[in-house]
Scaffold this motif. Structure first.
Motif, short mmCIF file in Angstrom:
data_model
loop_
_atom_site.label_atom_id
_atom_site.label_comp_id
_atom_site.label_asym_id
_atom_site.label_seq_id
_atom_site.Cartn_x
_atom_site.Cartn_y
_atom_site.Cartn_z
N PHE A 244 36.65 39.74 38.59
CA PHE A 244 38.08 39.93 38.84
C PHE A 244 38.41 41.38 39.17
N TRP B 163 36.50 43.46 40.76
CA TRP B 163 36.11 43.65 42.15
C TRP B 163 37.10 42.99 43.11
N TYR B 164 37.61 41.83 42.68
CA TYR B 164 38.40 41.01 43.60
C TYR B 164 39.87 41.39 43.64
N PHE B 165 40.42 41.71 42.47
CA PHE B 165 41.87 41.95 42.42
C PHE B 165 42.25 43.41 42.17
N PRO C 72 40.80 46.39 45.06
CA PRO C 72 41.56 46.39 46.32
C PRO C 72 42.95 47.00 46.19
N LYS C 73 43.51 47.00 44.96
CA LYS C 73 44.80 47.67 44.76
C LYS C 73 44.63 49.17 44.92
#
Lengths: 244, 299
Positions: A84, A86-88, A91-92
């Motif tokens: 999570f 890495w994924y959410f 990217p922020k």
């Protein structure tokens, strides 16, 4: 309770059968696990080596510190949380990462998580060897690189191969977390198809069989390699007893 | 050895008869003095938990009315036990008698009707699209080339797949592990739209940091009858449940219950979902039926 295996021949609404879909999903599971294995091995071995470098130059001290930090970072966070992050979360912070597909992120997440464990094993394997081995290599005039390549690593890898086998099988099973970032792998297939068909028992049995088969295949390949690289009299097979 | 075998055979036979009797819910709860209600932790306003073992919602409240009538039929006060269920285990738990009545958000469809029975439809779900308010997307046709989120393990995934095949609109599907994740996909920009049951979308939007940033747009992609579920082949209990719902519908109380949960502020945060009853809902209350979703297919 009657089992209805014909459910796998039904159309899923998109023009393929549930069986075809299951093999697609299996392919995703194997791709995720295989790619993550490569990442884990490369980065794990590198970190393991860095942690055991002779602490005689300032650069080596910092490299060892970096590798220690790497291991502690990746082994102290649950794998699902890492995925999570890495994924959410990343990217922020770095908006460019939004374009990176989930597959790449899950391979990195899973690979680095496993790399911390591989690094620990390799460090243990190297440190388990008598110090004299390293000194002998140095006395021969080997460079650090040659010491590792010709003396330390060949023995260390043979020592840690059995736990590395377990870790490789764990990696395959851990790849089930990929469903959380929208990879259509076996776990996601199971959750989705049991909802669509209400035949959960058949679906979970089939998926279990595929996971078992894949993990067992990993086990056999690793065991084959283990047998092929045995050096008679040097590292003795577990059932013989004795030592160096 | 032989004796043991006979005992085992007798025990199996007895167990068989016990199962046969288990289909009479009224007799079962009368004997046990308690009834087990299957509830969901987060099925929007239909059934959710306030924590501390408390469960509330539109369907939970309807179930409580059914149980009140069941107490009259059984002639005694019943203890109500709440058992949280999930999408995966709700049907087996109803089938094997662990749960007597399931008050969550279960779609009534033909496959499930072979395993369990449903009361009259009390809620008609509309599958809709939620987008960021500034995205400019207003219909499914505009989703070409876009990322569309939905939740793993829901019927919406299949619906999306069928829709993509039928309309030729080529979008990329991304799947959240649960509704909160799917909404996060939309919120964080990984997805341009989130396709899901209308009340789940409304609930997620109402609970988000900035509800004004999101809106529900576009056509209704599918309608699904949601109903209270119980064991099959139990005509007496089905009649009791159906009659209770018919009574509530006739007195207008069903519409009031709906308003209470879908248009008024609800606990724990006192947020309004703002979902007045759709025409499909009103129609289901007027013409009570237990038809499966297949009967709702496009006319």
């Amino acid at each position: 309770m009657t089992l209805d295996w014909q459910v796998f021949l039904q159309d899923d609404g998109g023009g393929r059968t549930y069986l075809e879909w299951m093999f697609d999903a299996w392919g995703w599971t194997l791709s995720v696990a295989g790619s993550a294995w490569v990442v884990a091995m490369v980065s794990g071995c590198l970190m393991g080596i860095l942690r055991t470098l002779p602490q005689d130059t300032r650069l080596n001290v910092w490299l060892a510190r970096f590798a220690n930090a790497w291991v502690e970072l990746f082994r102290n966070i649950p794998v699902l949380v890492q995925i999570f992050l890495w994924y959410f979360v990343l990217p922020k912070v770095f908006p460019a990462m939004q374009q990176v597909p989930g597959f790449v992120l899950v391979v990195l997440g899973l690979g680095f998580f496993t790399s911390s464990r591989v690094a620990e094993m390799l460090r243990a394997g190297i440190q388990a060897m008598p110090r004299g081995q390293r000194y002998a290599a140095m006395a021969m005039g080997f460079t650090t690189w040659q010491t590792y390549r010709y003396v330390l690593l060949p023995i260390a890898f043979r020592t840690i191969w059995p736990p590395l086998t377990s870790e490789s099988m764990n990696l395959l099973k851990n790849s089930s977390v990929a469903f959380a970032v929208s990879i259509a792998e076996l776990t996601m297939y199971a959750m989705q198809v049991q909802e669509e068909t209400s035949r959960g028992i058949e679906v979970y049995l089939a998926v279990t069989a595929l996971y078992t088969l894949s993990a067992f295949a990993v086990n056999r390949v690793m065991a084959f390699v283990e047998r092929r690289m045995q050096i008679p009299g040097l590292v003795v097979a577990g059932n013989v007893g004795g030592g160096h | 050895m032989k004796k043991q075998f006979v005992t085992l055979a007798v025990a199996t036979l007895l167990a068989g008869t016990a199962f046969a009797q288990a289909n009479d819910t009224i007799a079962k709860v009368k004997a046990a003095g308690s009834i087990t209600m299957g509830v969901r932790d987060s099925s929007g306003a239909l059934s959710y938990t306030l924590g501390d073992g408390k469960y509330v919602g539109y369907h939970v409240e309807i179930c409580q009315r059914i149980i009140a009538n069941l107490e009259k039929a059984a002639g005694k006060k019943l203890e109500v036990k709440y058992t949280p269920v999930t999408s995966q285990n709700r049907i087996p738990l109803v089938e094997n008698g662990t749960v007597d009545i399931e008050c969550g958000s279960t779609t009534n469809n033909e496959a499930r009707q072979k395993q369990v029975a449903f009361a009259y439809t009390t809620y008609v779900e509309e599958v809709r699209i939620a987008v960021r308010a500034n995205s400019g997307i207003t219909s499914i046709a505009q989703l070409n080339g876009k990322n569309v989120a939905t939740t793993t393990g829901t019927t919406s995934v299949q619906l999306l797949r069928k829709n993509e095949r039928a309309t030729g609109v080529d979008f990329k599907e991304v799947f959240g592990k649960d509704h909160a994740d799917s909404f996060l996909l939309l919120e964080s920009g990984r997805a341009d739209a989130f396709v899901m049951d209308g009340q789940i979308l409304a609930g997620n939007i109402a609970n988000s940091k900035t509800p004004a940033d999101f809106k529900i747009v576009g056509e209704v992609l599918n309608v699904e009858p949601i109903a209270i579920m119980f064991r099959k082949d139990d005509p007496a209990f089905k009649k009791l449940a159906d009659d209770t719902i018919a009574g509530l519908a006739k007195s207008g109380e069903l519409a009031k219950l709906y308003d209470k949960w879908f248009t008024q502020p609800i606990p724990p945060k006192n947020i309004k979902l703002g979902m007045p009853a759709s025409d499909a809902n009103k129609d289901a209350w007027k013409n009570l039926n237990d038809k499966p979703v297949e009967a709702y297919a496009k006319k």
